[in-house]
Design an enzyme around this catalytic site. Structure first.
Site, mmCIF file in Angstrom:
data_model
loop_
_atom_site.group_PDB
_atom_site.id
_atom_site.type_symbol
_atom_site.label_atom_id
_atom_site.label_comp_id
_atom_site.label_asym_id
_atom_site.label_seq_id
_atom_site.Cartn_x
_atom_site.Cartn_y
_atom_site.Cartn_z
ATOM 1 N N GLU A 11 0.833 -1.218 0.000
ATOM 2 C CA GLU A 11 0.000 0.000 0.000
ATOM 3 C C GLU A 11 0.864 1.263 0.000
ATOM 4 O OE1 GLU A 11 -3.771 -0.115 1.855
ATOM 5 O OE2 GLU A 11 -3.738 -2.287 2.039
HETATM 6 N N1 CAA Z 1 -6.135 11.828 -3.363
HETATM 7 C C1 CAA Z 1 -6.681 12.318 -4.502
HETATM 8 N N2 CAA Z 1 -5.955 12.684 -5.578
HETATM 9 C C2 CAA Z 1 -4.610 12.534 -5.511
HETATM 10 C C3 CAA Z 1 -3.966 12.014 -4.366
HETATM 11 C C4 CAA Z 1 -4.781 11.662 -3.254
HETATM 12 N N3 CAA Z 1 -4.242 11.166 -2.133
HETATM 13 N N4 CAA Z 1 -2.639 11.961 -4.587
HETATM 14 C C5 CAA Z 1 -2.429 12.434 -5.829
HETATM 15 N N5 CAA Z 1 -3.626 12.789 -6.383
HETATM 16 C C6 CAA Z 1 -3.849 13.386 -7.699
HETATM 17 C C7 CAA Z 1 -3.014 14.652 -7.828
HETATM 18 O O1 CAA Z 1 -3.695 15.765 -7.321
HETATM 19 C C8 CAA Z 1 -2.779 14.751 -9.313
HETATM 20 O O2 CAA Z 1 -3.927 15.320 -9.913
HETATM 21 P P1 CAA Z 1 -3.779 16.383 -11.149
HETATM 22 O O3 CAA Z 1 -3.142 15.592 -12.257
HETATM 23 O O4 CAA Z 1 -5.168 16.784 -11.431
HETATM 24 O O5 CAA Z 1 -2.898 17.472 -10.649
HETATM 25 C C9 CAA Z 1 -2.712 13.287 -9.752
HETATM 26 O O6 CAA Z 1 -3.353 12.512 -8.718
HETATM 27 C C10 CAA Z 1 -1.306 12.788 -9.936
HETATM 28 O O7 CAA Z 1 -0.619 13.010 -8.721
HETATM 29 P P2 CAA Z 1 0.964 12.904 -8.602
HETATM 30 O O8 CAA Z 1 1.588 13.741 -9.673
HETATM 31 O O9 CAA Z 1 1.345 13.154 -7.186
HETATM 32 O O10 CAA Z 1 1.200 11.366 -8.987
HETATM 33 P P3 CAA Z 1 2.553 10.578 -9.202
HETATM 34 O O11 CAA Z 1 2.483 9.855 -10.478
HETATM 35 O O12 CAA Z 1 3.731 11.429 -8.905
HETATM 36 O O13 CAA Z 1 2.432 9.395 -8.112
HETATM 37 C C11 CAA Z 1 2.637 8.398 -5.973
HETATM 38 C C12 CAA Z 1 2.268 9.639 -6.804
HETATM 39 C C13 CAA Z 1 2.412 8.876 -4.543
HETATM 40 C C14 CAA Z 1 4.052 7.931 -6.146
HETATM 41 C C15 CAA Z 1 1.639 7.254 -6.317
HETATM 42 O O14 CAA Z 1 1.909 6.687 -7.581
HETATM 43 C C16 CAA Z 1 1.618 6.151 -5.271
HETATM 44 O O15 CAA Z 1 0.942 6.276 -4.239
HETATM 45 N N6 CAA Z 1 2.343 5.032 -5.528
HETATM 46 C C17 CAA Z 1 2.267 3.859 -4.647
HETATM 47 C C18 CAA Z 1 1.191 2.936 -5.134
HETATM 48 C C19 CAA Z 1 0.691 2.022 -4.068
HETATM 49 O O16 CAA Z 1 0.510 2.403 -2.925
HETATM 50 N N7 CAA Z 1 0.403 0.780 -4.455
HETATM 51 C C20 CAA Z 1 -0.132 -0.190 -3.563
HETATM 52 C C21 CAA Z 1 -1.225 -0.984 -4.220
HETATM 53 S S1 CAA Z 1 -2.298 -1.918 -3.202
HETATM 54 C C22 CAA Z 1 -1.381 -3.140 -2.484
HETATM 55 O O17 CAA Z 1 -0.393 -2.862 -1.873
HETATM 56 C C23 CAA Z 1 -1.821 -4.551 -2.593
HETATM 57 C C24 CAA Z 1 -2.695 -5.056 -1.536
HETATM 58 O O18 CAA Z 1 -3.588 -5.823 -1.823
HETATM 59 C C25 CAA Z 1 -2.459 -4.743 -0.090
#
Ligand code: CAA
Length: 379
Positions: free
Chosen positions: A363
């Site tokens: 996550e």
């Molecule tokens: N809520 C709403 N919108 C959001 C947000 C949030 N928390 N965070 C970002 N956004 C929006 C931004 O506002 C932006 O919008 P605009 O384009 O309109 O400006 C858009 O999303 C893109 O945001 P970023 O430029 O910040 O995105 P990024 O590509 O740089 O990525 C990141 C950000 C934090 C690295 C993200 O990719 C991330 O969280 N990566 C980790 C993924 C993850 O947690 N995966 C786990 C999957 S589930 C799992 O683990 C399996 C399971 O079963 C347990």
């Protein structure tokens, strides 16, 4: 700020503690050994009214708040981190996007069964080449009449092989990349959906984690959550809540291992006195207890922000980072304090240490949490 739990939160804590003692603690070691998920106990949680705590009663939930939900995950994870994450994924990663972005019809159809113990939900975002870079998904959703046709695959999905329903993220406009992602709820009984490899893991061994394949899966357009292109934001908003669940899982593991070590250090005598009468271990335990305390404060602060509809992306990232690092440190130290016994399965702490490791990874790795927190500092 009130640091006391409300009556309602205390009632949930007691009910979950009793359930865990009676239903989850027996067999926890064997389930870890055999990688067996306690499916009957999981469903019983729903039948006892202990699932869907943070959702309104009209959708089969319990009408409680997010702190109550975090306490429930914590209590489960004190004894069994595997059921802790299965519960969290079902009630958070699966249920939240439906609750927040689904139509009334979709909410009434897909929420009650996963709260009442009839069905299980999973979350499909991660793909072989889209892990931390969640926007790099290549699964496709092509609109055809009143349906979308989905093709692609997902991996590392907790509850994957057990799930009746899945949240799936797929590109409706591939040329737009992450901005072309959309979110759907699908049923695993539909033609073209299949479970792939079931993972053999270091920890959370009784939780079921798998690949999932989609081949020409016909999904009614009404199962789109939110709007086309909103998928990435839905995934991020969902993960904000999911991280509160993982933080609670970490806190539970830390508290569970701490208690085992505390009791052991009072009983075990070396050099003519109990281990706890030696200053180094006693001081170390004081440090660990302090870390547990501030981890708990950050977790409940994030959960409270969610309850009050305040922004909680940063509080959730801080809680996840802190609680899971604390989980790793406390469980590792617990193994050390128990010495040779700690390394043996009978004392549980080695299992908790293995379970704790994944909390720093899934996550959003803890490095991703630092990316999110630091991104808010220098705008
Ligand atoms: N809520 C709403 N919108 C959001 C947000 C949030 N928390 N965070 C970002 N956004 C929006 C931004 O506002 C932006 O919008 P605009 O384009 O309109 O400006 C858009 O999303 C893109 O945001 P970023 O430029 O910040 O995105 P990024 O590509 O740089 O990525 C990141 C950000 C934090 C690295 C993200 O990719 C991330 O969280 N990566 C980790 C993924 C993850 O947690 N995966 C786990 C999957 S589930 C799992 O683990 C399996 C399971 O079963 C347990």
């Amino acid at each position: 700020m009130d640091f006391n739990l409300t009556n309602e939160q205390l009632v949930i804590q007691k009910a979950m503690r009793d359930f865990v003692e009676k239903e989850i603690a027996p067999g926890v070691m064997e389930r870890d050994e055999k990688s067996e998920f306690p499916i009957e106990q999981f469903k019983a949680l729903g039948k006892c009214g202990l699932n869907g705590i943070q959702y309104p009663k009209e959708y089969g939930g319990q009408g409680g708040d997010y702190i109550s939900y975090a306490i429930a995950v914590e209590e489960l994870s004190k004894v069994d981190g595997s059921i802790g994450i299965a519960y969290s994924v079902n009630a958070s990663l699966y249920a939240f996007p439906i609750f927040k972005y689904g139509s009334e019809e979709i909410k009434k159809k897909y929420l009650p069964p996963v709260f009442n113990g009839t069905s299980i939900g999973a979350f499909g975002l991660t793909e072989p080449n889209a892990g931390s870079d969640a926007g790099g998904c290549v699964t496709i959703a092509k609109k055809e009449g009143d349906n979308y046709i989905l093709n692609g695959s997902k991996c590392f999905s907790t509850n994957g092989p057990l799930a009746d329903y899945y949240i799936v993220f797929a590109l409706t406009e591939p040329e737009k990349g992450a901005k072309g992602l959309s979110a759907f709820v699908i049923e695993t009984s539909w033609e073209g959906v299949s479970v792939g490899h079931i993972e053999d893991k270091m920890g959370i061994r009784s939780a079921k984690v798998s690949e999932m394949f989609l081949k020409d899966v016909k999904v009614p357009a009404s199962n789109l959550l939110g709007e086309e292109g909103q998928g990435f934001k839905i995934a991020m908003a969902t993960l904000d809540g999911g991280r509160i669940g993982v933080a609670a899982q970490g806190l539970g593991l830390a508290k569970g291992a701490f208690e085992i070590a505390r009791k052991y250090m009072m009983d075990r005598k070396q050099f003519g006195k109990p281990i706890c009468a030696q200053q180094y271990p006693a001081f170390k335990m004081a440090e660990l207890r302090t870390k547990i305390e501030y981890s708990e404060l950050l977790l409940y602060k994030a959960a409270q922000a969610e309850t009050e509809h305040k922004p909680y992306t940063i509080p959730a990232a801080m809680a996840k980072l802190t609680c899971t690092d604390t989980a790793m440190e406390v469980t590792t130290q617990a193994v050390q304090f128990l010495g040779g016994n700690g390394y043996m399965k009978d004392y549980h702490v080695e299992r908790m240490m293995r379970d704790a490791k994944i909390t720093q990874i899934y996550e959003g790795t803890n490095e991703i949490q630092k990316l999110i927190i630091s991104g808010s500092l220098f705008r």
